[in-house]
Structures are given as structure tokens and as C-alpha cells.
Design an enzyme around this catalytic site. Structure first.
Site: not given
Length: 336
Positions: A27, A54, A205, A207
């Protein structure tokens, strides 16, 4: 920055972990990614989480470059193995001994380090004997390539079996990395009690529920341009479960609670997960350095009982609590 022990170990990690899922190598440009990592370091974050999958290994490369020159002993670097990498060949996925041994070597090269502090099974592999997987992890630890092992999105029963095998092999399985937020509480009934009993901590992860708990998504309104909900590279798929008007309306009603605590909605969301004694750290990503600086303000915050109760009252039945969701969302066969 505050620090907590990870599981029943002597390893301390920062309450806020910088994670680069969906950002580095995808991104955001590498220069901005490096700025985000530097902002994390400047704010006292010492713990960094990534995974080989990733951006198909690119995220590890970006993180390794961004951390180059930092004192290695002052950092905690985590990565993961399971999902397909490389060309996606028949052995480029899963938790077989072959894939684990090849993956750790690739990860260390990309991260420019001799070892990772925590090596995590990114999912449970139903097609490889757990004994094979744990033996391979134990060998990675004995080779000095990882100091501790952990898991991600495993059920309570899977975690218990993994911990028992790890103990038989004299290695430490000390962490679980599940999704956890005000809106997604599926770990509370089974995973958290099991982990508390076994000396395993959560590194949670999402949150902020993929950004929904920032309050920027408004009921009945178009999605903000450039937001994760419009990201066709994967972000939109993960956030869509929360983009219902009933959820978005209730999130807006959390604002007075955040205001009373002197927090933004995002900070309230991160602080909320850190109230759970079994949570060692909250994973937070960023596409801009200033996001890091804002999120770290949740570290060390203590929410009183009235605030916690008010959050429950506002969110009501929009909260997902079904512990079966962990298994339901797990791959039943290896993804190639």
C-alpha cells in the site's frame, strides 16, 4: 512506552507492536514505510511483526532495510510461516519440515538478521502431523534462528496440543496472535482462559477493526477515498464484515466515552484490548508516520470499570463472541 512479558518467559515486548501487514511492499512506498518504522522507534516501540507472505516476501525486505543500523539486541523482531510464498509450488506452503526450514532461512535473509525473537505458525496445518511441525520449530530454535515460537489463529485445543509438544521438546511456545477488538471478541471464552492457564500471551491484530473503530466510516455515507475499505489488494475483503450501518452507528456512539477518557476513538480501541491481562501487545500498522504517534498514546492507559461497561452497553449485540469463528475462518486444507 510500556512493556509487558510475553507469556511465561523472560522476554519483554512493547505494549504497541508495529506490524506491516497490508502496508509495506504493497500500500505504501518504501520511503514512507521507512518513515513509519522510524516513527515507531522514536516513540519507543521496540517490537516489530511481519510475515513471509505479506506482499509475497516484500514486506520482510522493507522492514529489514528500515531497521538496518539499529542495535539488534534492543529490538524484538517477529515473523511467521504457513501461507504460500514464491511461485506457490506444492511445498511452498504449510507447516511441513521442508517449508519451515526453507522459510526461516529466507526470512532471515530478507530481514537482515541472524535470528528472529519469535517465529510463529501463521495458521494451523491440518495436513501435516503436529509432531513434525513442532519438531521443525524446535530445531529452528536449537539452531539459534529463533528464540521463541508462537502461533496465530489457532483454536484453544490446537494451542494446548502445541504447548504440550513444545514442552516435550524443551522449547517455549509463548504466544498466540489472534484478531481481537471491541467488535471481535471470539477469543475470550476459550482461547484466553486456555492461554492464561498455559502461560501463553496474546499479541492481537486488528485492534481497531481494520479502521472501523476510528469512526471515519459513517453509516449511510460513501466510503472515504483511499481508505482500507476501497483497497482492492486485500484490505476491502477483511473490513467488509464490519461495514454494516448498525455497527457504524454504534461506533459513533463511542465518541463521548473516548472524549471522557481524553482519547481518540482509535486510541480508545487500542487501550481497550490492552485492558485484557492476557494481552501482551496490540499490533498497529500505519500508512503515515503520524498514525504511529497517535496510536502509541494508548500505551499505559487504564480504562475504569465504568468506561468498560459503557463500551459494552453501546456496542451491545453487534459484538461477535462466537468462539467457533476461529476454526470457521481457518483453512481446512493448505492454500496453494
Amino acid at each position: 512506552m510500556e512493556f509487558r512479558y510475553l507469556g511465561n518467559s523472560g522476554l519483554k515486548i512493547s505494549e504497541i507492536t508495529y506490524g506491516n501487514w497490508l502496508t509495506h511492499g504493497s500500500q505504501v512506498e518504501n520511503e514512507v514505510a521507512a518513515q513509519c518504522v522510524q516513527a515507531a522507534l522514536d516513540e519507543g516501540i521496540s517490537t516489530f511483526d511481519t510475515a513471509d507472505v505479506y506482499a509475497n516476501t516484500a514486506a520482510e525486505t522493507v522492514l529489514g532495510e528500515a531497521l538496518k543500523g539499529e542495535r539488534r539486541e534492543s529490538l524484538e523482531i517477529f515473523t511467521k510461516v504457513y501461507w504460500p510464498t514464491g511461485p506457490g509450488g506444492k511445498n511452498d506452503t504449510g507447516l511441513s519440515r521442508k517449508h519451515i526450514m526453507e522459510s526461516i532461512n529466507g526470512s532471515l535473509t530478507r530481514l537482515q538478521t541472524d535470528y528472529v525473537d519469535l517465529y510463529q505458525a501463521h495458521r494451523f496445518d491440518t495436513e501435516t502431523p503436529l509432531e513434525e511441525t513442532m519438531q521443525a520449530f524446535a530445531d529452528v530454535v536449537r539452531q539459534g534462528k529463533a528464540l521463541y515460537i508462537g502461533v496465530s489463529e489457532w483454536t484453544a485445543d490446537q494451542i494446548r496440543a502445541g504447548v504440550e509438544l513444545a514442552r516435550d521438546l524443551n522449547v517455549q511456545l509463548i504466544s498466540s496472535q489472534p484478531q481481537y477488538s471491541m467488535l471481535w471478541r471470539v477469543i475470550e471464552d476459550e482461547v484466553v482462559p486456555t492461554c492464561s492457564e498455559l502461560g501463553v500471551s496474546q499479541i492481537v491484530w486488528s485492534p481497531i477493526a481494520q479502521g472501523v473503530l476510528t469512526g471515519k466510516y459513517l453509516p449511510g455515507q460513501p466510503l472515504p477515498e483511499g481508505s482500507r475499505a476501497t483497497d482492492e489488494k486485500g484490505g476491502a475483503d477483511f473490513i467488509k464484515r464490519f461495514l454494516r450501518d448498525d455497527v457504524l452507528t454504534r461506533v459513533q456512539q463511542l465518541k463521548p466515552i473516548a472524549d471522557d477518557a481524553g482519547l481518540t476513538l482509535a486510541q480508545l480501541a487500542v487501550a481497550w484490548v490492552l485492558q485484557n491481562d492476557n494481552v501482551a501487545s496490540a499490533l498497529v500498522g500505519a500508512s503515515r508516520p503520524e498514525q504511529v504517534s497517535e496510536n502509541v498514546k494508548a500505551a499505559g492507559v487504564k480504562l475504569d470499570a465504568d468506561a468498560m461497561a459503557a463500551i459494552d452497553d453501546v456496542l451491545g449485540e453487534t459484538v461477535e463472541r462466537d468462539p467457533g469463528k476461529t476454526a470457521e475462518n481457518a483453512p481446512r486444507t493448505r492454500v496453494v
